[in-house]
Design a protein around this motif. Sequence first.
Motif, short mmCIF file in Angstrom:
data_model
loop_
_atom_site.label_atom_id
_atom_site.label_comp_id
_atom_site.label_asym_id
_atom_site.label_seq_id
_atom_site.Cartn_x
_atom_site.Cartn_y
_atom_site.Cartn_z
N GLN A 161 29.23 46.60 35.54
CA GLN A 161 29.10 46.94 36.96
C GLN A 161 29.29 48.44 37.11
OE1 GLN A 161 29.18 44.07 39.26
NE2 GLN A 161 29.12 45.14 41.20
N VAL A 162 28.37 49.07 37.83
CA VAL A 162 28.45 50.51 38.07
C VAL A 162 28.98 50.74 39.48
CG1 VAL A 162 27.16 52.68 38.24
CG2 VAL A 162 26.56 50.99 36.48
N THR A 214 25.30 45.75 40.27
CA THR A 214 25.55 44.71 39.29
C THR A 214 24.78 45.01 37.99
OG1 THR A 214 23.76 43.39 40.23
CG2 THR A 214 25.99 42.94 41.02
N PRO A 215 25.21 44.39 36.87
CA PRO A 215 24.50 44.62 35.60
C PRO A 215 23.00 44.37 35.73
CG PRO A 215 26.54 43.46 35.19
CD PRO A 215 26.41 43.54 36.69
N TYR A 216 22.21 45.25 35.18
CA TYR A 216 20.74 45.26 35.20
C TYR A 216 20.16 45.82 36.49
CZ TYR A 216 20.75 42.26 31.02
OH TYR A 216 20.94 41.74 29.75
N ALA A 227 22.22 34.49 24.91
CA ALA A 227 22.99 35.48 24.16
C ALA A 227 24.31 35.82 24.84
CB ALA A 227 22.16 36.75 23.96
N HIS A 228 24.33 35.81 26.14
CA HIS A 228 25.55 36.14 26.88
C HIS A 228 25.44 35.59 28.30
CE1 HIS A 228 23.27 39.20 29.04
NE2 HIS A 228 22.89 39.72 27.87
N GLY A 229 26.56 35.55 28.98
CA GLY A 229 26.55 35.14 30.37
C GLY A 229 26.11 36.27 31.27
N ASN A 230 26.04 35.97 32.54
CA ASN A 230 25.69 36.98 33.54
C ASN A 230 26.68 36.92 34.69
OD1 ASN A 230 23.09 38.32 32.69
ND2 ASN A 230 22.48 36.18 32.53
N GLY A 231 27.04 38.09 35.17
CA GLY A 231 27.99 38.12 36.27
C GLY A 231 27.97 39.45 36.98
N GLY A 232 28.76 39.52 38.01
CA GLY A 232 28.85 40.75 38.78
C GLY A 232 29.62 40.52 40.05
N ALA A 233 29.84 41.59 40.78
CA ALA A 233 30.62 41.54 42.02
C ALA A 233 29.77 42.01 43.20
CB ALA A 233 31.86 42.41 41.90
N THR A 234 29.92 41.31 44.30
CA THR A 234 29.32 41.74 45.57
C THR A 234 30.45 41.96 46.58
OG1 THR A 234 29.00 39.44 46.29
CG2 THR A 234 27.16 40.52 45.12
N LEU A 241 19.86 55.43 32.73
CA LEU A 241 19.76 54.21 33.52
C LEU A 241 18.35 53.62 33.45
CD1 LEU A 241 21.78 55.38 36.65
CD2 LEU A 241 22.60 54.02 34.72
N LEU A 242 18.16 52.52 34.17
CA LEU A 242 16.86 51.85 34.24
C LEU A 242 16.04 52.34 35.43
CD1 LEU A 242 18.15 48.21 33.55
CD2 LEU A 242 17.34 49.89 31.89
N VAL A 243 16.55 53.32 36.16
CA VAL A 243 15.90 53.84 37.35
C VAL A 243 15.84 55.36 37.28
CG1 VAL A 243 16.61 51.88 38.81
CG2 VAL A 243 18.10 53.90 38.61
N ASP A 244 14.96 55.94 38.09
CA ASP A 244 14.86 57.39 38.16
C ASP A 244 15.80 57.98 39.21
OD1 ASP A 244 12.87 57.43 36.22
OD2 ASP A 244 11.27 57.20 37.69
N ARG A 245 16.14 57.16 40.21
CA ARG A 245 17.01 57.59 41.31
C ARG A 245 18.02 56.49 41.61
NH1 ARG A 245 14.81 60.51 45.89
NH2 ARG A 245 15.15 58.62 47.11
#
Length: 379
Positions: A359-360, A348-350, A270-277, A325-329
Amino acid sequence: MNKCYLLLLLAAAGFMACGQHGKKGNTTANSADSTQAFTTTPVAAPYFYIQLKGALGDQMVTMQLLKTGPDIYRGSYVYDRVGEPINIWGSSDSSKQQLTLYEDSRSDEETTFHGRLDSTGNFAGTWRGNGTSYQFILHPDFSNAIHFQVYYAKDSAALLPNAPQSPWGEATNSIIWPAPGTNAGTAALIKNAISGKVPATDPQQLVKRSIDSFLAGYKGSITGMDSATVQHQAGSPTWNWTSEGDMKVVWNQYPLLSLEYFGYDFTGGAHGNGGATHQVLDLDKEKVLMLDDIFKGDYKEVLTHELELAFHRTYRTDQPIREMLLVDRIEPNNNFILTNKGIVFSYTPYEIGPYAMGQVNLFVPFARLQEVLKTDYSK
């Protein structure tokens, strides 16, 4: 729209265009001519890095600006009194005389730098955003900073080399490398950090490393597949894969050097995946910094609390974390940036949020962390 997410979409769209060009004009896997670095004044080179300082309205700013590919500009800037990096990216107009940089902001209004970047590196024009506009005048300034060269490479390969119609894989990559004249010990530290687990001394080979790996994996992906089926899908995105990588400088003021590594892959779906480190180097201590080098005591709990506050500030919401978000903390990770005013934790995403959030990046000023700071980098 989340501007980080927009950047991923722009990367994907750019590759679709480049991929179509590659299918028509690049039938070999030879990209030797596309690897270049500056040897003269940085801005006069095909690809370059420059640090700029000056005034945006009545505020002093510092900008890291790189040309990392054909008409691709990326970087970031900080208001000097705040020290929080703001991502920017853009391109020049058809005349190559005017440069427009888009700012990563949470505002619904587009925020831009638009002006002329001259051959000596001076950048002047108009900043627009938040319903207003200001003039900016920025000049090259490498005081207590490291000079870098920028290397770029591109390659592509047919999935079915002998077929009349074949899907294509295409990859580009851009890296930075300490410029000649950099202190030998400092240059060695930076080169080792950039090279990773497999040391490299030749940047032209290093910039091609990820490209070669991606295309080898691409050509191997057809193992066990029916070639007629693959050929039938040659025009669909399923088998036309793309990969993009680049590097940029986020902070460059001795002794701190903060680097970003960005990657985006589309391998069907459906889409690519990416992010920054990110990596942070202390050039004085000659090491890549970890959180234990910066903080002391029960710093993880303090940072977790501050990261929740930073999220609410950044996204202008008072909703509970678990509802957004996907987390509690939001716990600190090892993907961070340091400036002389604070620390940015990057997710990174997810990792903590949905893909659409992109990216957050959450900035926590050192002023809020005095009780747990082990090393003061605010000087």
